[in-house]
Design a protein around this motif. Structure first.
Motif, mmCIF file in Angstrom:
data_model
loop_
_atom_site.group_PDB
_atom_site.id
_atom_site.type_symbol
_atom_site.label_atom_id
_atom_site.label_comp_id
_atom_site.label_asym_id
_atom_site.label_seq_id
_atom_site.Cartn_x
_atom_site.Cartn_y
_atom_site.Cartn_z
ATOM 1 N N MET A 91 -5.486 -1.346 -27.245
ATOM 2 C CA MET A 91 -6.894 -1.071 -26.927
ATOM 3 C C MET A 91 -7.474 0.022 -27.796
ATOM 4 S SD MET A 91 -6.071 -0.001 -23.117
ATOM 5 C CE MET A 91 -4.540 0.763 -22.678
ATOM 6 N N ASP A 92 -6.643 0.923 -28.291
ATOM 7 C CA ASP A 92 -7.168 1.937 -29.192
ATOM 8 C C ASP A 92 -6.233 2.034 -30.369
ATOM 9 O OD1 ASP A 92 -9.570 3.048 -28.252
ATOM 10 O OD2 ASP A 92 -8.473 3.812 -26.531
ATOM 11 N N GLY A 93 -6.824 2.317 -31.509
ATOM 12 C CA GLY A 93 -6.008 2.370 -32.717
ATOM 13 C C GLY A 93 -6.068 3.746 -33.292
ATOM 14 N N PRO A 94 -5.518 3.960 -34.438
ATOM 15 C CA PRO A 94 -4.783 2.937 -35.181
ATOM 16 C C PRO A 94 -3.427 2.599 -34.566
ATOM 17 C CG PRO A 94 -5.179 4.954 -36.492
ATOM 18 C CD PRO A 94 -5.725 5.193 -35.157
ATOM 19 N N ALA A 98 1.096 2.510 -30.859
ATOM 20 C CA ALA A 98 -0.284 2.826 -31.247
ATOM 21 C C ALA A 98 -0.789 4.071 -30.560
ATOM 22 C CB ALA A 98 -1.199 1.653 -30.929
ATOM 23 N N GLU A 99 -1.976 4.430 -30.989
ATOM 24 C CA GLU A 99 -2.695 5.597 -30.489
ATOM 25 C C GLU A 99 -2.985 5.459 -28.992
ATOM 26 O OE1 GLU A 99 -4.394 9.137 -32.111
ATOM 27 O OE2 GLU A 99 -3.186 7.620 -33.073
ATOM 28 N N ASP A 100 -2.992 4.218 -28.459
ATOM 29 C CA ASP A 100 -3.326 4.068 -27.037
ATOM 30 C C ASP A 100 -2.158 4.402 -26.127
ATOM 31 O OD1 ASP A 100 -1.636 1.928 -27.369
ATOM 32 O OD2 ASP A 100 -3.108 0.384 -26.875
ATOM 33 N N GLY A 101 -1.036 4.903 -26.693
ATOM 34 C CA GLY A 101 0.072 5.351 -25.858
ATOM 35 C C GLY A 101 0.944 4.228 -25.362
ATOM 36 N N THR A 102 0.830 3.043 -25.994
ATOM 37 C CA THR A 102 1.709 1.964 -25.560
ATOM 38 C C THR A 102 2.592 1.536 -26.711
ATOM 39 O OG1 THR A 102 0.152 0.238 -26.180
ATOM 40 C CG2 THR A 102 -0.002 1.056 -23.942
ATOM 41 N N VAL A 103 3.767 0.993 -26.330
ATOM 42 C CA VAL A 103 4.611 0.289 -27.289
ATOM 43 C C VAL A 103 4.678 -1.139 -26.769
ATOM 44 C CG1 VAL A 103 6.969 0.014 -28.075
ATOM 45 C CG2 VAL A 103 5.947 2.268 -27.993
ATOM 46 N N ASN A 135 4.196 1.926 -21.278
ATOM 47 C CA ASN A 135 3.231 3.010 -21.391
ATOM 48 C C ASN A 135 3.980 4.305 -21.588
ATOM 49 O OD1 ASN A 135 0.561 2.099 -21.231
ATOM 50 N ND2 ASN A 135 0.900 1.528 -19.087
ATOM 51 N N LEU A 136 3.715 4.993 -22.687
ATOM 52 C CA LEU A 136 4.449 6.225 -22.979
ATOM 53 C C LEU A 136 3.690 7.447 -22.470
ATOM 54 C CD1 LEU A 136 5.258 5.357 -26.677
ATOM 55 C CD2 LEU A 136 6.821 5.225 -24.751
ATOM 56 N N GLY A 137 2.409 7.296 -22.238
ATOM 57 C CA GLY A 137 1.640 8.446 -21.784
ATOM 58 C C GLY A 137 1.140 9.330 -22.913
ATOM 59 N N HIS A 138 1.641 9.137 -24.119
ATOM 60 C CA HIS A 138 1.137 9.897 -25.275
ATOM 61 C C HIS A 138 0.961 8.943 -26.439
ATOM 62 C CE1 HIS A 138 1.263 14.034 -24.024
ATOM 63 N NE2 HIS A 138 2.433 13.830 -23.440
ATOM 64 N N PRO A 139 0.016 9.231 -27.328
ATOM 65 C CA PRO A 139 -0.117 8.372 -28.513
ATOM 66 C C PRO A 139 1.178 8.330 -29.317
ATOM 67 C CG PRO A 139 -1.995 9.847 -28.320
ATOM 68 C CD PRO A 139 -1.003 10.278 -27.287
ATOM 69 N N ALA A 140 1.554 7.107 -29.754
ATOM 70 C CA ALA A 140 2.796 6.965 -30.515
ATOM 71 C C ALA A 140 2.460 6.788 -31.983
ATOM 72 C CB ALA A 140 3.559 5.744 -30.005
ATOM 73 N N ARG A 141 3.374 7.248 -32.854
ATOM 74 C CA ARG A 141 3.080 7.214 -34.277
ATOM 75 C C ARG A 141 4.029 6.335 -35.096
ATOM 76 N NH1 ARG A 141 -0.380 10.690 -37.133
ATOM 77 N NH2 ARG A 141 -2.327 10.450 -36.001
ATOM 78 N N THR A 142 5.245 6.141 -34.631
ATOM 79 C CA THR A 142 6.192 5.377 -35.463
ATOM 80 C C THR A 142 7.275 4.804 -34.576
ATOM 81 O OG1 THR A 142 7.798 5.545 -37.256
ATOM 82 C CG2 THR A 142 7.414 7.520 -35.975
ATOM 83 N N ILE A 143 7.882 3.723 -35.021
ATOM 84 C CA ILE A 143 8.887 3.059 -34.191
ATOM 85 C C ILE A 143 9.878 2.376 -35.112
ATOM 86 C CG2 ILE A 143 7.575 0.903 -33.983
ATOM 87 C CD1 ILE A 143 8.467 0.917 -31.017
ATOM 88 N N SER A 144 11.167 2.325 -34.690
ATOM 89 C CA SER A 144 12.157 1.697 -35.562
ATOM 90 C C SER A 144 13.328 1.164 -34.733
ATOM 91 C CB SER A 144 12.657 2.744 -36.563
ATOM 92 O OG SER A 144 13.707 2.234 -37.320
ATOM 93 N N VAL A 203 4.413 -8.853 -41.191
ATOM 94 C CA VAL A 203 3.531 -8.364 -40.134
ATOM 95 C C VAL A 203 2.752 -7.191 -40.703
ATOM 96 C CG1 VAL A 203 3.400 -7.455 -37.812
ATOM 97 C CG2 VAL A 203 5.261 -9.006 -38.436
ATOM 98 N N SER A 204 1.422 -7.208 -40.519
ATOM 99 C CA SER A 204 0.638 -6.067 -40.989
ATOM 100 C C SER A 204 -0.129 -5.491 -39.805
ATOM 101 C CB SER A 204 -0.320 -6.499 -42.098
ATOM 102 O OG SER A 204 -1.125 -7.574 -41.666
ATOM 103 N N ALA A 205 -0.255 -4.173 -39.785
ATOM 104 C CA ALA A 205 -0.893 -3.489 -38.655
ATOM 105 C C ALA A 205 -2.177 -2.839 -39.132
ATOM 106 C CB ALA A 205 0.047 -2.431 -38.090
ATOM 107 N N GLY A 206 -3.225 -2.980 -38.312
ATOM 108 C CA GLY A 206 -4.536 -2.473 -38.728
ATOM 109 C C GLY A 206 -4.845 -1.132 -38.116
ATOM 110 N N GLY A 207 -5.536 -0.304 -38.903
ATOM 111 C CA GLY A 207 -5.963 0.993 -38.408
ATOM 112 C C GLY A 207 -7.231 0.853 -37.606
#
Length: 1969
Positions: free
Chosen positions: A1693-1696, A1713-1718, A1733-1742, A1950-1954
């Protein structure tokens, strides 16, 4: 006294020598008649070689530079240069114009081309954008326009084998265009490796998408599609200027002087080298070729035309020659033979035979030639050179006699003496040298008197004197041959001149305009025999004048043809011809002289067509025999109707003033009054400056106009109905032939014409945008389809309209002089006439232009009226002298004396005519104007008893006549409308004041009467009861400005303009008493209340005198005012006077002595005033508008019940306020009917009527007062107050975000990350130790992590060739609305994200995509008409609205086939935020994000814009058509709801009116839906829904939702309405509701999304199902019966979306994503499997290498490790305070590397368990970490950083590895870095502001895919160490890609949009084995 008319003889163009070869190409063709068409200067030439004849096309007014031949080869299009250049399409056979295309290009038209059918013409402009324009040339309409290129375009051509495709080429480019809708979309040709990028000069299209083009280096480039396929090397030695395709093949011509012929496959056939032929020469350059059968035409740079016959190709014929480039100045004529000699800067001297029209000799000199002369015996030819020398040649064989150089500066003039003995040579050294001819040109004298260069010389007949002109404008005389100056004027009186070529001197004074000191006439030559003079000037005009012409500004005839300056003009020796030569166009024109006696016979020769209105054919200076202009006409001619402030300026002025008054405006403003008024009757008719504006309608009512009102008067009932659509003076009125519609034109900055229905009083069409200042004449065509209008601008523009469509068919400047009348020919609607001051013109339509010719009438008269007669060529016009002129075609046949004084009106009957004039007589004539059958004099004696008034004078000037219903209707200058019975009696129907301002107004104290007094020097009494008549009138000796009844109604006081006043008997109007004590105007006069004992008289002298009425004495004077007095009021007791002055002062005086009192404001309010007409004081503070700087309140009057205050102001508004009007800017009701200032307003004694008078419009208007109780029945016509309520429209975070969002276009996007340093492709490299040229750029063992070996066992690795879009996860719901719809009965749904339209099949879950948008889609709608199934419109973001490819556009497409049906480029700069189809599906409505929030309506199938209008100052969110209409729609937005109507091409709108509901306030409106019976529902920000009937608010559905109502949907089949809003889910309510048709009952649905607040952004209802789009990017289907929810689409729901991780072995991937979900996505299942739901904006995942663990890095510096199987947290840690940018497991699963914004990478050892202690970190990282990759052996990590540096560190020690050779040997497990030598090629040239943001190398190691800030996915080969590597690009994302990854086995990318919060999945297409 010399004759001051123009000469009667004239010139006819007979021959033009030359051809324009310089700076032009492809301008020479064979026509169907085998004639040759080309152009020279400003003339199109059609040359018949067999008969050696030329025809000329003279429709241009400047140099022609381009030409195209229609495929049928009869019509020719030519384009010219100039400030407002135009294109003419003309017939090469008749050389008449067929169409004119104008108003698009500036500077010039460089290229033209017709399409295969010949329907469309494309043109290219010379403006800075090289605009390309496609025309429907027959209608003169632009179909599409776009910026062509930043550099010059040299050629353009239609692809003759594919429809709507074009190719253009020019400086360093070739572009392939496609035309769709109104959009021209280019693709640049790709030169690739096949050829050099270079300038392409010409092109030709062949079949199968092949295009041949000629390049600057002489190669032919062959294109297939947009790619360069092959080149034909060295086709020519240098540039190929021209290419011509014909049936047999292609011909090319080049700078090398060769013409080559090629067959259809471009194999060479033959070559013709023109340099080698007899006529050839070195340096010959071919500019144009045309191959037709066995003939080839060749045009050269040096103005020759060759014709080559193919089988005899060594002997080309030279069929035309001219001077080459360079100025042409020298001209001499042979004294005895028909020869002309010319010499030019091209250094050649040429002799032309005027009989054979051919060049007979030519000789090249050493120097440029500037002048020439032939000796008297015709033996010698003297040439003056530019270097100061002169040469004498023998004419016989062109051999040199002598060459002399005595001067340094150019020789500009030389002449032989008449006796042949001397040669005078004038130079730019300011002197004339005299040479003796027989003494072998020895210098014998010198004239030195000039202090400037010599321009002209003439000898006397006896060869004893010479006169000279010089550059400083002096004329000197010398004695010959000595050269002594003659100063004694006596001696000169007897001198006779042998020739006259001087421009100065009394005999030629008339060649100069009256009031000008310009020196733009270059040459003169007198013809003494015929007494005519020819002149040549800088503007390309050749003029004929009488000789001598002594007075300045003489009349002339003028001839166009030369384009720029004409340098010389000479008569031939026998005066048969005039030869003129052009400087820049270096052409020689030969004109045949037609003397007077001949020109009579030559009348059948049509006069030359001219577009430019000349001050010519007859020019305009005072003719001696023109009669004095009639005073009335004089007056009228001077009226300009200019306004200081136009109504159109008000919105802007308001905005400006608002800024200043923000603070006060926030206070609570006084409400508008409850009661209203309605216009009831108007006394007045506009006759004093308008004519023919009075007609009978179909039903026998009478229609006319006055002020800003169209009036329909019913003479049986004596009632009036009003058309109130205008807002300023109406100046003209025309009636439709069926007498049911009327057209009226008004004053205005952009003045409009309204066509309205006299029955319903509704506008049918409004025409705007073509006339400035005003519209002064109108006429319907006989079939009623067309309307002609004339504007008041300086050129009196004429426009021809298709009025129903609102389409402008043609326009042209009419005349410099005022036009009084326009009439369309009733038999041929393409022809019309205009008549006016000193002219009568006959026009015919040609495409988008009109071609006019002046009527031939000898002396020019002013025409006041005109009408067509019984056949198409007969015209009758009335002049200002009382004659009727009878015309046939354009020739005056005869004149008939009809009236004394001007004929103002003429009207055609079935048999005969009726005329009316200033003499007050109506005359009936037979059909030839032979006999006058009957006359009627308008006299008081014959006035019938039923008249509604009195005639002021006998024989008033008649301004309008109309016949019908057995009567003659007459309108007079005095404002009377009379009906004349055929038998004689006259009934007066309507009357008003005459010309002059009306100021005085008084209502009777107890009777329904009022009195007015005006500057027309009359006092009038009017009956206000239903009889509506003027009861009495009295003439005054002076005009008056005020009047007042005594309290008993018996006496009437009148103040006059000379300072006197009188009191008259109110019944008889006879004097009772009069005084004259003041000098200035009496401005107000008042009886004291009660007995009326005193009379207060206010004057412009700043005094108020008080008189005792009984004793008739002055008893007091009120002194102390500083300015003239404007208003007076008495208090009830008759003791106190209140006074206002022009300086806005308020004073109080005590009666009767006049002592001044000062009274505090609080007390003033308590005083009981007898009347209130003042405009100052606290109790009326609120009546002054925001823009009081430009508008004065001139009058006020308080109703007798003290509740309502009426005011009148300078802008013509009557306003009602609630009294007292305290506080600033009160709300009001406002009425427009008066046009300019309202001078006075008064209530009648019982408040039942309001009476107002207008200043300039002379009207007395009577308004019926409607108290509050009546109001429900009839909604008033008033407009609500004009300041929007300043109360805020409510607040909601989502609405605010949507309103403030700024959409930037992708092409302008800038870095997403705050990068620093130098971009990789700009960094300078140091070569490494062992020059890394030998070894592969990635270490020898290509990066082969274990994965690869297991995945590709036994398979040969295959590179990836292409990516295909397979899936998109995402939906744009957070800032767009109404963008999810059902298709195909609910089988599919359609929605959008980023720049992709998505169609999702609900059964198979397959997606298909529409990818033609170049930028983000913002809105989507579907066409619900069954004729257009599955037609979708989508609107996108764009840059400025300049119609280029980055402009915002709307695409209309088929959802099933994904075919584009139309592209609409629009001027909505910023983007298109709402689209809606009309009921029939043919129209499309769009709203822009531009500052004006423009609303536009399109015919989308044609790509034509129907109408466009500024919508609102603030954001409009949605605009939708009513589901049953093509003309009505509603727009909603920030504090705004408007109800719009489309009338023709105009958009009319009404604001929603709130007043009917108490305390309703304007809120921000977000959505709209419709019900039956004209109901409209709008959803508001507060959750209420407003219900409107028409434009009136009728009720409010309070809290339909608890939060904003974002979306509403009207179901067409059953009328049910769905609403969606923002709401917390609860038992009763949900964010989705279904309502009945009236919005009375509803059913709520809950969306089971688990959100705390549901926010619905889009709803759509299908069969039993409701489709919902939410702000959280879900699309849900809700069942109506069971309320079950089915989520169809999920998205972030919210990006990037920053993090992207693909599973090592399955086709699933994670996004963070910035919306706090993975979220976990499954590609084969096409859906979201899970979300956390992580409760905080996420930035990277592996993922870990085994895929059993997942590491997530957070924005707050924390990272988490989850177990995939259970989704339980295995460990979490927060060692950093800033975002984690990348997180990676080592290939051996031992280490975890965590890179953060704190310029650090931390290492964690996972074998030590979940407490995650940091074991080391990498230091000295220059900036934040972007990407990290481990080596295959887990021993190293590479880091890309925000400083564009790539670093390598050891693991786990964290030591930096710096040795390059060491780094080169590392094998990497993955590669996601955008930096490094291996990937330097992924950086493109245009990344100054933007970056490559992410990359990923495929598992095979053969490809790398990247993402960038422009939203592009690109596929490269890996490694790519060369800069700017080749790649494929894939569009779809919005700006800023954040991440890109290959899935396992390289199956997908797979490409992810900001910006777009979407995930795109692309299928990889591998190369075959």
């Amino acid at each position: 006294m010399a004759d001051r008319t123009a000469p009667n003889c004239h010139l006819r163009l007979e021959w033009v020598y030359g051809y324009r070869g310089h700076q032009c190409r492809n301008n020479l063709y064979y026509t169907a008649a085998k004639e040759i068409v080309y152009f020279v200067a400003g003339v199109g030439v059609v040359y018949n070689t067999r008969e050696h004849k030329q025809k000329f096309y003279l429709g241009h007014n400047d140099d022609i530079i381009s030409l195209a031949l229609h495929p049928e080869r009869v019509l020719v299009a030519t384009g010219q240069v100039g400030k407002e250049p135009y294109i003419c399409v003309w017939d090469s056979y008749t050389v008449q114009t067929v169409s004119i295309l104008k108003d698009v290009h500036t500077h010039g038209i460089a290229c033209l081309a017709f399409d295969l059918e010949g329907q469309c013409l494309v043109s290219v402009g010379l403006d800075s954008k090289n605009t390309i324009c496609v025309w429907d040339w027959r209608r003169g309409k632009v179909l599409a326009a776009a910026p062509g290129h930043t550099d010059r375009i040299f050629d353009i051509s239609w692809d003759l084998y594919q429809p709507s495709k074009l190719v253009s080429c020019g400086v360093k480019h070739i572009k392939f265009w496609s035309l769709c809708g109104n959009a021209l979309t280019p693709k640049r040709g790709i030169f690739g490796k096949t050829g050099d990028l270079q300038t392409i000069l010409c092109l030709a299209c062949a079949k199968d998408e092949v295009t041949y083009s000629g390049a600057l280096n002489g190669d032919i480039y062959v294109w297939k599609g947009i790619n360069l396929m092959r080149t034909v090397q060295g086709a020519h030695g240098s540039g190929i200027f021209s290419m011509n395709a014909c049936e047999e093949g292609f011909a090319t011509g080049g700078r090398d002087g060769c013409v080559r012929l090629w067959d259809l496959n471009f194999k060479p056939i033959t070559v013709i080298d023109l340099r080698e032929t007899d006529q050839g020469y070195k340096g010959l350059s071919v500019r144009s070729v045309c191959w037709r059968g066995d003939h080839i035409l060749v045009g050269t740079q040096d103005s020759e035309i060759f014709e080559v016959v193919v089988h005899d190709r060594n002997k080309p014929f030279l069929i035309m020659q001219g001077h080459c480039e360079g100025e042409l100045w020298a001209l001499a004529v042979h004294p005895t033979k028909p020869l002309a000699m010319t010499g030019s800067d091209d250094r050649s001297v040429r002799i032309w035979s005027l009989i054979d029209h051919a060049l007979i000799a030519r000789c090249n000199m050493e120097e440029p030639i500037r002048c020439a002369a032939v000796s008297t015996d015709g033996i010698h030819l003297a040439l003056g050179m530019k270097d100061g020398s002169f040469t004498v040649l023998r004419v016989r064989d062109m051999t040199e006699v002598v060459h002399i150089k005595d001067r340094k500066e150019a020789i500009h003039e030389l002449k032989y003496s008449p006796d042949g003995a001397h040669l005078a040579v004038g130079s730019n050294d300011n002197s004339v040298d005299i040479y003796g001819v027989v003494q072998r040109y020895k210098k014998v004298g010198e004239c030195i008197g000039s202090n400037s260069f010599i321009t002209h010389m003439d000898w006397s007949t006896d060869s004893k004197h010479l006169q000279t002109n010089d550059g400083s404008g002096r004329r000197l005389f010398y004695r010959m041959p000595s050269g002594k100056e003659v100063t004694n004027r006596e001696e000169l009186k007897l001198v006779q001149w042998a020739s006259w070529t001087c421009v100065l001197g009394p005999e030629v004074n008339g060649i100069w305009p009256k009031y000008s000191d310009i020196n733009d006439i270059n040459s003169v030559d007198a013809n003494f025999n015929n007494q005519v003079l020819v002149t040549a000037d800088d503007y390309g005009l050749v003029k004929l004048l009488r000789y001598p012409c002594v007075k300045k500004g003489a009349k002339f005839k003028k001839y166009l043809g030369h384009s720029a300056h004409i340098t010389n003009a000479r008569w031939s020796h026998d005066y048969q011809w005039v030869i003129t030569i052009g400087g820049a166009d270096h052409s020689v024109f030969q004109w045949k002289f037609v003397p007077e006696r001949k020109s009579k016979e030559a009348l059948h020769i049509a006069p030359q067509e001219t577009l430019a209105d000349s001050n010519s054919e007859e020019s305009d200076s005072d003719q001696s025999d023109v009669p004095e202009m009639d005073s009335e006409i004089e007056q009228e001619t001077q009226l300009t109707y200019r306004r200081q402030v136009y109504k159109e300026d008000l919105p802007q002025l308001k905005e400006q003033s608002k800024e200043k008054h923000r603070a006060t405006a926030m206070k609570k403003r006084e409400r508008a009054p409850g009661s209203g008024v309605k216009l009831h009757f108007i006394h007045g008719y506009r006759g004093y400056d308008c004519r023919s504006n009075l007609f009978y309608t179909q039903t026998g009512e009478i229609v006319y106009h006055v002020a800003a009102v169209g009036v329909v008067y019913n003479r049986q009932q004596n009632t009036q109905r009003f058309y109130m659509g205008h807002d300023d003076d109406i100046l003209c009125l025309a009636i439709h032939p069926l007498k049911d519609f009327v057209a009226t034109g008004q004053v205005g900055r952009d003045s409009s014409i309204h066509i309205w229905d006299t029955e319903t009083l509704k506008p049918m069409s409004v025409l705007k945008g073509s006339h400035q200042l005003g519209v002064c004449a109108l006429d319907f065509s006989a079939d009623g389809k067309r309307l002609a209008s004339v504007g008041l601008d300086d050129n009196h523009t004429i426009v021809l309209w298709d009025w129903r469509k609102g389409e402008k068919l043609s326009a042209m400047r009419g005349s410099k002089d005022k036009i009084f009348v326009v009439k369309i020919n009733p038999y041929l609607p393409d022809k019309l006439i205009t008549a006016g001051v000193k002219h009568m013109k006959f026009w015919h339509k040609a495409g988008g232009g009109l071609i006019g010719r002046k009527g031939n009438m000898g002396k020019t008269e002013t025409m006041m009226c005109a009408v067509y007669g019984w056949s198409e060529e007969m015209v009758f016009s009335g002049t200002c002298t009382g004659d009727i002129c009878i015309w046939r075609d354009m020739f005056l046949m005869k004149t008939v004396k009809a009236h004394d004084g001007p004929v103002f009106s003429v009207h055609a009957l079935e048999k005969g005519f009726v005329t009316g004039g200033k003499d007050g007589i109506v005359a009936l004539w037979d059909d030839t104007f032979e006999r006058c059958l009957k006359t009627y004099a308008i006299k008081r004696a014959v006035l019938a008893p039923g008249s509604k008034g009195l005639l002021l004078e006998d024989n008033p000037s008649i301004r309008a006549i109309s016949l019908g219903h057995g009567h003659i209707l007459v309108g007079t200058k005095n404002g009377e409308i009379l009906e004349v019975d055929k038998s004689g009696p006259i009934t007066l129907l309507v009357q008003g004041h005459m010309e002059g301002e009306v100021w005085g107004l008084a209502t009777h104290p107890h009777l329904p009467l009022c009195a007015t007094v005006s500057d027309d020097k009359t006092l009038r009494i009017w009956d206000l009861s239903p009889s509506h008549c003027m009861l009495a009138v009295r003439k005054l000796r002076k005009g008056g400005r005020c009047c007042c009844f005594s309290p008993d109604g018996k006496a009437l006081a009148v103040g006059l303009n000379d300072g006197s006043f009188l009191i008259v008997n109110a019944d008889t109007l006879e004097d009772l008493v009069s005084f004259h004590h003041r000098k200035d105007i009496i401005s107000d006069i008042r009886f004291s209340p009660g007995a009326g004992k005193y009379l207060a008289v206010a004057s412009g002298d700043t005094f108020v005198d008080i008189y005792n009425v009984m004793s008739s004495k002055r008893v007091g004077v009120c002194k102390g005012c500083l300015n003239y007095i404007t208003h007076l009021d008495w208090d009830k007791r008759g003791k106190l006077l209140q006074v206002n002055t022009g300086a806005k002062e308020q004073f109080f005086f005590e009666a009767p002595r006049g002592k001044r009192q000062t009274i505090p404001a609080t007390e003033v309010e308590k005083i009981d005033w007898s009347t209130w007409t003042c405009v100052l004081g606290t109790s009326v503070e609120g009546i002054w508008p925001v823009i009081s700087e430009v508008s004065e309140v001139t009058a006020a009057c308080l109703s007798n019940d003290r509740k309502v205050l009426a005011t009148g102001d300078d802008l013509g508004y009557v306003k009602l306020f609630r009294y007292p009007v305290k506080g600033k800017y009160a709300k009001f009701k406002r009425y427009v009917a008066h046009s300019t200032h309202v001078t006075n307003v008064r209530w009648t004694h019982d408040d039942s009527l309001l009476v107002t008078v207008g200043g300039g419009d002379t009207c007395l208007m009577i308004w019926a007062h409607e108290p509050e109780s009546h109001r429900e029945l009839k909604q008033c016509d008033s407009e609500e107050s004009d300041i929007e309520s300043e109360d805020d429209g409510g607040y909601d975070s989502d609405v605010t975000r949507e309103n403030e969002i700024n959409y930037t276009i992708k092409a302008l996007s800038t870095n997403m990350r705050p990068m620093t340093g130098v971009k990789p492709h700009l960094q300078l490299k140091e070569p490494s130790v062992d020059e890394r040229g030998s070894r592969p750029p990635v270490s020898r063992a290509l990066p082969q992590p274990e994965k690869l070996q297991t995945n590709n066992v036994g398979k040969k690795k295959r590179p990836i060739e292409d990516l295909v879009l397979e899936l998109v996860f995402g939906y744009r719901g957070n800032d767009c609305r109404n963008n999810v719809h059902y298709l195909n009965e609910g089988a599919d749904i359609i929605y959008h994200t980023a720049s992709v339209g998505i169609v999702l099949n609900l059964t198979t879950s397959c997606q298909s995509f529409y990818v033609e948008h170049s930028d983000d889609i913002l809105c989507l709608t579907i066409n619900q008409h069954p004729k257009f199934p599955n037609v979708v419109a989508t609107g996108q973001v764009g840059d400025t609205g300049d119609m280029s490819a980055t402009s915002p556009s709307i695409h209309v497409w088929d959802a099933m086939t994904k075919q584009t049906l139309s592209v609409l480029r629009c001027f909505h700069s910023g983007g298109v935020c709402s689209v809606s189809f009309s009921a029939t599906g043919k129209l499309l409505l769009s709203v822009g994000l531009d500052p004006e929030h423009t609303v536009t309506i399109w015919k989308w199938q044609e790509g034509a814009k129907v109408a466009s209008r500024i919508g609102h100052t603030q954001r409009i969110f949605v605009a939708e058509f009513r589901p049953d209409s093509d003309t009505h729609f509603v727009s909603v937005g920030i504090k705004h709801v408007r109800f719009w109507t489309l009338a023709g091409r105009a958009l009319l709108s009404k604001k929603g009116v709130l007043s009917s509901i108490e305390d309703a306030r304007m809120q921000t409106m977000l959505s709209v839906a419709f019900g039956a019976n004209n109901l409209t529902f709008t959803g508001t920000i507060s959750g209420d829904v407003c219900v409107w009937k028409e434009h009136i608010l009728v009720r409010i559905v309070a809290k339909a939702h608890t939060g904003p109502v974002f979306t509403m949907y009207t179901t067409l089949r059953d009328g049910l309405i769905v609403t969606g809003g923002k709401e917390r889910p609860s038992k009763e309510g949900g964010a989705l509701k279904l309502w009945d048709q009236e919005l009375k009952r509803c059913r709520a649905f809950r969306l089971e999304t688990g959100q705390i607040i549901d926010c619905v952004r889009s709803v759509c209802r299908g069969k039993g199902k409701i489709l919902v789009g939410t702000r959280n990017a879900e699309i849900i289907e809700v069942g109506e019966k069971n309320a079950a929810c089915n989520i169809l689409v999920n998205g972030h729901m919210d990006g990037p979306i920053w993090g992207l991780g693909t599973h090592p072995s399955r086709d699933v991937f994670l996004s963070a994503a910035e919306d706090g979900t993975v979220r976990l996505w499954d590609i084969p299942e096409k859906k979201m499997l899970n979300k956390v739901n992580l409760g905080h904006p996420a930035r990277t995942i592996s993922y870990s290498p085994e895929g059993d663990m997942v590491a997530i890095g957070m924005k707050n510096g924390e990272f988490i490790i989850l177990l995939v199987a259970s989704l339980k947290i295995w460990g979490k840690k927060r060692d950093r305070r800033s975002p984690i940018q990348d997180i990676r497991f080592s290939p051996n699963s031992r280490y975890l590397a965590v890179g953060s914004t704190e310029s650090a990478v931390d290492f964690y050892d996972l074998t030590l368990g979940p407490q995650l202690n940091r074991i080391n970190c990498c230091r000295d990282i220059p900036s934040f970490v972007m990407q990290m990759d481990f080596s295959a052996d887990s021993a190293y990590v590479q880091i890309s950083t925000g400083a564009y540096k790539r670093l390598v560190y050891e693991v786990p020690s964290g030591k930096q590895v710096t040795e390059q050779s060491h780094i080169d040997r590392i094998t990497w497990a993955t590669w996601t870095s955008v930096l490094g030598d291996e990937v330097i090629g992924i950086w493109s040239r245009n990344t100054d502001k933007a970056d490559v943001t992410c990359a990923c190398v495929s598992h095979s190691g053969l490809n790398i895919v990247t993402g960038d800030d422009f939203g592009m996915v690109k596929l490269f080969d890996f490694p790519c160490p060369e800069k700017f590597a080749k790649h494929k690009r894939f569009l779809g994302h919005a700006a800023h890609l954040t991440n890109v990854r290959f899935t396992n086995a390289d199956r997908f990318v797979v490409s992810a949009g900001g910006d777009d919060r979407s995930l795109f999945v692309w299928r990889c297409v591998h190369a075959p084995h």
